[in-house]
Design a protein around this motif. Structure first.
Motif, short mmCIF file in Angstrom:
data_model
loop_
_atom_site.label_atom_id
_atom_site.label_comp_id
_atom_site.label_asym_id
_atom_site.label_seq_id
_atom_site.Cartn_x
_atom_site.Cartn_y
_atom_site.Cartn_z
N ARG A 145 0.84 -1.19 0.00
CA ARG A 145 0.00 0.00 0.00
C ARG A 145 0.88 1.24 0.00
N LEU A 146 0.26 2.37 -0.37
CA LEU A 146 0.95 3.66 -0.38
C LEU A 146 0.46 4.57 0.73
N LEU A 147 -0.84 4.51 1.03
CA LEU A 147 -1.37 5.32 2.12
C LEU A 147 -0.74 4.90 3.45
N ALA A 148 -0.65 5.85 4.36
CA ALA A 148 -0.07 5.60 5.69
C ALA A 148 1.39 5.18 5.59
N THR A 149 2.09 5.75 4.60
CA THR A 149 3.52 5.50 4.45
C THR A 149 4.22 6.84 4.23
N PRO A 150 5.54 6.89 4.46
CA PRO A 150 6.27 8.13 4.17
C PRO A 150 6.16 8.55 2.72
N VAL A 151 6.03 7.58 1.80
CA VAL A 151 5.90 7.92 0.37
C VAL A 151 4.68 8.79 0.13
N ALA A 152 3.56 8.44 0.74
CA ALA A 152 2.33 9.21 0.54
C ALA A 152 2.46 10.61 1.12
N VAL A 153 3.06 10.72 2.30
CA VAL A 153 3.21 12.04 2.94
C VAL A 153 4.12 12.93 2.10
N ILE A 154 5.25 12.41 1.67
CA ILE A 154 6.20 13.21 0.88
C ILE A 154 5.60 13.56 -0.48
N ALA A 155 4.85 12.63 -1.07
CA ALA A 155 4.20 12.92 -2.35
C ALA A 155 3.19 14.05 -2.20
N GLY A 156 2.42 14.03 -1.11
CA GLY A 156 1.47 15.10 -0.87
C GLY A 156 2.15 16.44 -0.65
N LEU A 157 3.23 16.44 0.12
CA LEU A 157 3.98 17.68 0.35
C LEU A 157 4.55 18.21 -0.96
N THR A 158 5.11 17.32 -1.76
CA THR A 158 5.71 17.74 -3.03
C THR A 158 4.66 18.35 -3.95
N TYR A 159 3.52 17.71 -4.07
CA TYR A 159 2.47 18.22 -4.94
C TYR A 159 1.95 19.57 -4.46
N ASN A 160 1.65 19.67 -3.18
CA ASN A 160 1.01 20.88 -2.66
C ASN A 160 1.92 22.10 -2.69
N PHE A 161 3.23 21.88 -2.56
CA PHE A 161 4.14 23.03 -2.49
C PHE A 161 4.97 23.23 -3.76
N LEU A 162 4.72 22.44 -4.79
CA LEU A 162 5.46 22.58 -6.04
C LEU A 162 5.32 23.97 -6.67
N PRO A 163 4.12 24.58 -6.71
CA PRO A 163 4.03 25.92 -7.30
C PRO A 163 4.90 26.96 -6.60
N PHE A 164 5.12 26.80 -5.28
CA PHE A 164 5.98 27.74 -4.57
C PHE A 164 7.43 27.66 -5.05
N MET A 165 7.79 26.53 -5.66
CA MET A 165 9.12 26.38 -6.21
C MET A 165 9.18 26.87 -7.66
N VAL A 166 8.15 26.57 -8.43
CA VAL A 166 8.17 26.87 -9.86
C VAL A 166 8.18 28.37 -10.11
N LEU A 167 7.36 29.12 -9.42
CA LEU A 167 7.20 30.54 -9.72
C LEU A 167 8.48 31.34 -9.49
N PRO A 168 9.19 31.21 -8.34
CA PRO A 168 10.46 31.93 -8.20
C PRO A 168 11.51 31.48 -9.22
N LEU A 169 11.55 30.18 -9.51
CA LEU A 169 12.50 29.69 -10.51
C LEU A 169 12.21 30.30 -11.88
N PHE A 170 10.95 30.35 -12.25
CA PHE A 170 10.60 30.94 -13.53
C PHE A 170 10.99 32.42 -13.58
N ALA A 171 10.73 33.13 -12.48
CA ALA A 171 11.08 34.56 -12.45
C ALA A 171 12.56 34.78 -12.69
N SER A 172 13.41 33.92 -12.10
CA SER A 172 14.85 34.05 -12.30
C SER A 172 15.28 33.63 -13.70
N LEU A 173 14.75 32.51 -14.17
CA LEU A 173 15.15 32.01 -15.49
C LEU A 173 14.67 32.93 -16.61
N ASP A 174 13.50 33.51 -16.44
CA ASP A 174 12.95 34.36 -17.49
C ASP A 174 13.76 35.65 -17.66
#
Length: 286
Positions: free
Chosen positions: A150-179
């Motif tokens: 299973r994936l639920l109730a594992t560190p994989v699920a928690v880290i996947a959720g964190l990665t998905y939810n906070f990915l835009p906070f990473m993309v936008l500053p990176l885009f601003a610098s690269l652009d």
């Protein structure tokens, strides 16, 4: 002329007043209240069952009792931040240099998850990672998961959720610098016979460091203190410090320990941020 300059300077200070009042009311005062609460004596009986006794032992007790979820929070937050950096850099690079007239549309798609509640997005991940869901069934079919895996109730699920939810906070500053990078600099590296990897490492990466530092900070700080993802996607075995703080405040009503644990987390993150920014050496942030 000098009088005009003084007036403009005075106007600037006046414009700062609303921001200073806002910070004082909603940052300094709550911070003072939090630190003061962390020093209450749990055995007292004046303020919500506590008395001010400068009980610095609360910090020792909080750390000795809750250091595992504290460490787990830093590890999970660090892994999620690294994954966001890897995924976000590729996405930001593609939007900045390869998207052409689709750039604005792709940026809208990056921030589109913000149009939905954080809670609903995390609950959606709970459905996706369910034991009888498509992802688990597919992984079991290709033998990447056991029949009872299973994936639920594992560190994989928690880290996947964190990665998905906070990915835009990473993309936008990176885009601003690269652009902002002048494309002629990249062309110059090619004219000097640098291969794409060397050109990226010597030109693109250093010029994008302000965005890297900003993105990692904006991702790591909320990820390390998050408690929604572990509460919905994890189990008590993956409890993070945010979960413990929330439980101490709302369930156990142990305000001194909860406040002490909050201050410990805040001090650790501030210390790590200062070291990180200094080591990164980005003048735009110092």
């Amino acid at each position: 002329m000098s009088e005009t300059i003084r007036r403009r300077g005075g106007t600037g200070y006046l414009l700062l007043i609303p921001a200073l009042l806002w910070l004082g009311l909603f940052f300094v005062v709550p911070l003072y209240s939090l630190v003061a609460t962390s020093l209450f004596d749990p055995a007292g009986s004046d303020f919500r069952g506590y008395t001010m006794d400068w009980a610095f032992g609360n910090y020792r007790d909080a750390f000795s009792t809750y250091w595992p979820p504290l460490l787990r929070s830093l590890v999970y937050g660090g892994i999620a931040t690294l994954l966001c950096l890897l995924l976000g850099y590729v996405l930001a690079y593609a939007i900045a240099f390869k998207s052409g007239r689709w750039k604005n549309l792709l940026l809208v798609l990056v921030i589109a998850p913000f149009f939905t509640s954080f809670l609903i997005r995390t609950l959606s991940w709970k459905l996706l990672l369910a034991d009888d869901g498509f992802i688990v069934n597919t992984l079991q079919a290709v033998h990447l998961l056991g029949a009872d895996g299973r994936l639920l109730a594992t560190p994989v699920a928690v880290i996947a959720g964190l990665t998905y939810n906070f990915l835009p906070f990473m993309v936008l500053p990176l885009f601003a610098s690269l652009d902002k990078i002048d494309g002629r600099l990249i062309e110059a590296s090619r004219d000097l016979y640098a291969n794409p990897f060397v050109g990226f490492w010597k030109v693109t990466w250093p010029l994008s460091l302000p965005g890297v530092v900003s993105g990692t900070l904006l991702t790591f700080i909320p990820a390390a203190g998050d408690f929604i993802n572990v509460q919905l996607l994890g189990s008590p075995n993956q409890a993070m410090v945010g979960t413990k703080i929330q439980s101490l405040f709302t369930d156990a009503n142990d305000y001194p320990t909860a406040a002490a644990l909050s201050v410990i987390l805040m001090v650790l993150i501030v210390g790590m941020v200062l070291v990180y920014v200094r080591r990164a050496g980005t003048e735009d942030l110092l």
